[in-house]
Scaffold this active site. Structure first.
Site, PDB file in Angstrom:
ATOM      1  CB  CYS A 114     -42.990  23.716  14.993  1.00 17.01           C
ATOM      2  SG  CYS A 114     -41.848  22.857  14.118  1.00 17.01           S
ATOM      3  CG  HIS A 257     -39.881  26.751  16.748  1.00 13.80           C
ATOM      4  ND1 HIS A 257     -39.626  25.415  17.475  1.00 13.80           N
ATOM      5  CD2 HIS A 257     -39.844  26.486  15.478  1.00 13.80           C
ATOM      6  CE1 HIS A 257     -39.527  24.462  16.514  1.00 13.80           C
ATOM      7  NE2 HIS A 257     -39.506  25.029  15.326  1.00 13.80           N
ATOM      8  CG  ASN A 287     -37.245  22.289  14.587  1.00 11.18           C
ATOM      9  OD1 ASN A 287     -37.990  21.904  15.432  1.00 11.18           O
ATOM     10  ND2 ASN A 287     -37.365  22.533  13.574  1.00 11.18           N
TER      11      ASN A 287
END
Length: 330
Positions: A114, A257, A287
């Site tokens: 990520c 994020h 996500n």
């Protein structure tokens, strides 16, 4: 004197197919209320049969190039941050180069989960320090749902697919979106077992016809990941700001994020940044791993949430563990 790097263009691309929480109620034992209360996610975009990361990165790349006012031929380097390339060989960057009709460019993948976009930006800055004439295409994305166990309600409800892109070049006085003021990165492999996809790697040998196991999919110890994510992103942001003699009062927007609404809110609270200065779009996309930060950045810029003269603080955390922060001046 250090070469200044700028983002000349931004874009993102997500699949057309949308999977809502109500849709997931038909696939796994869950509910819209359960998902929303624990993650803040309402919908996510997921690939259709035959759609791959190359399709997503190509779409994002074309939008970023158009935003930068450049043709694909101007690109000298292609960096793709991902853990889910269309194939191991050729790499995602080589596949994208071919899709763009290019030959002979530098093209390679970056694996930082990520945090991939921030790692790729730092790679781009390093390239420009040696070759200031470069025009670098950074694509950062994942088809996370290709590695999601749809029988595991703790993980399958969290993820979506997508790709974000940026064109990075040396500052030359021409038009650009933002100056990359600085990047700070870190990692800790000792914590890697808390978030894994081991199946398909060289540590797990499959034989022809053998069924894949649970290790082929995302496996996560959610509470531990939450704790480390909040602490690591908070610390790296504070460290980066301190390095430049800044505080969070000097930040116009925190763009973290988009993993989980609770994580986003916890990071903002620990940094002392009020909610109105924290960008959130996790409700729409879930996500998206390496795509999370560049999708949010592109949406914030093109949607008018970020204005010229503002300072934006990016931060991310991902499997590995990896984490980082980036200061952008618009």
């Amino acid at each position: 004197m250090k070469q200044s790097a700028v983002i000349k263009g931004l874009g993102f691309h997500v699949p057309e197919r949308i999977l809502s929480n109500k849709d997931l109620e038909q696939l796994v034992e869950t509910s819209d209320e359960w998902i929303t209360s624990r993650s803040g996610i309402k919908t996510r975009h997921v690939v259709s049969e035959g759609e791959s990361l190359t399709d997503l990165s190509h779409g994002a790349a074309l939008k970023a190039l158009d935003d930068a006012g450049l043709s694909p031929e101007a690109i000298t380097h292609i960096l793709v941050a991902t853990f889910s390339p269309e194939s191991y060989i050729p790499s995602a960057a080589c596949a994208l180069q071919d899709r763009l009709g290019l030959r002979g460019r530098v093209a390679y993948d970056i694996s930082a989960a990520c945090t991939g976009f921030l790692y790729a930006l730092e790679n781009a800055r390093a390239i420009l320090a040696l070759h200031p004439e470069s025009k670098i295409l950074v694509c950062s994305g994942d088809v996370v749902t290709s590695r999601v166990n749809w029988e595991d309600r703790a993980t399958c409800v969290l993820f979506g697919d997508g790709c974000g892109a940026a064109v990075v070049a040396a500052e030359d006085g021409g038009p650009h979106r933002a100056v990359i003021r600085d990047v700070s990165l870190a990692s800790d492999g000792a914590l890697g077992d808390l978030l894994t996809i081991r199946g398909g790697g060289s540590g797990r040998h499959y034989r022809l016809g053998e069924p894949i196991g649970e290790d082929f999919f995302v496996q996560m110890q959610g509470r531990e990941v939450f704790k480390h994510a909040v602490r690591s992103m908070t610390e790296v942001c504070n460290g980066l700001l301190e390095r430049h003699g800044l505080t969070t009062d000097d930040v116009d927007m925190l763009l973290p994020h988009q993993a989980n609404l609770r994580i986003i809110e916890a990071v903002g609270k620990k940094l002392g940044i009020p909610g109105e200065r924290v960008f959130i779009n996790v409700d729409k996309y879930g996500n998206t791993s390496a795509a999370s930060v560049p999708i949010a950045l592109s949406e914030a810029v093109h949607g008018g949430s970020v204005q010229p003269g503002q300072r934006v603080l990016l931060t991310a955390f991902g499997g590995g563990f990896t984490w980082g922060a980036c200061l952008l001046d618009f």
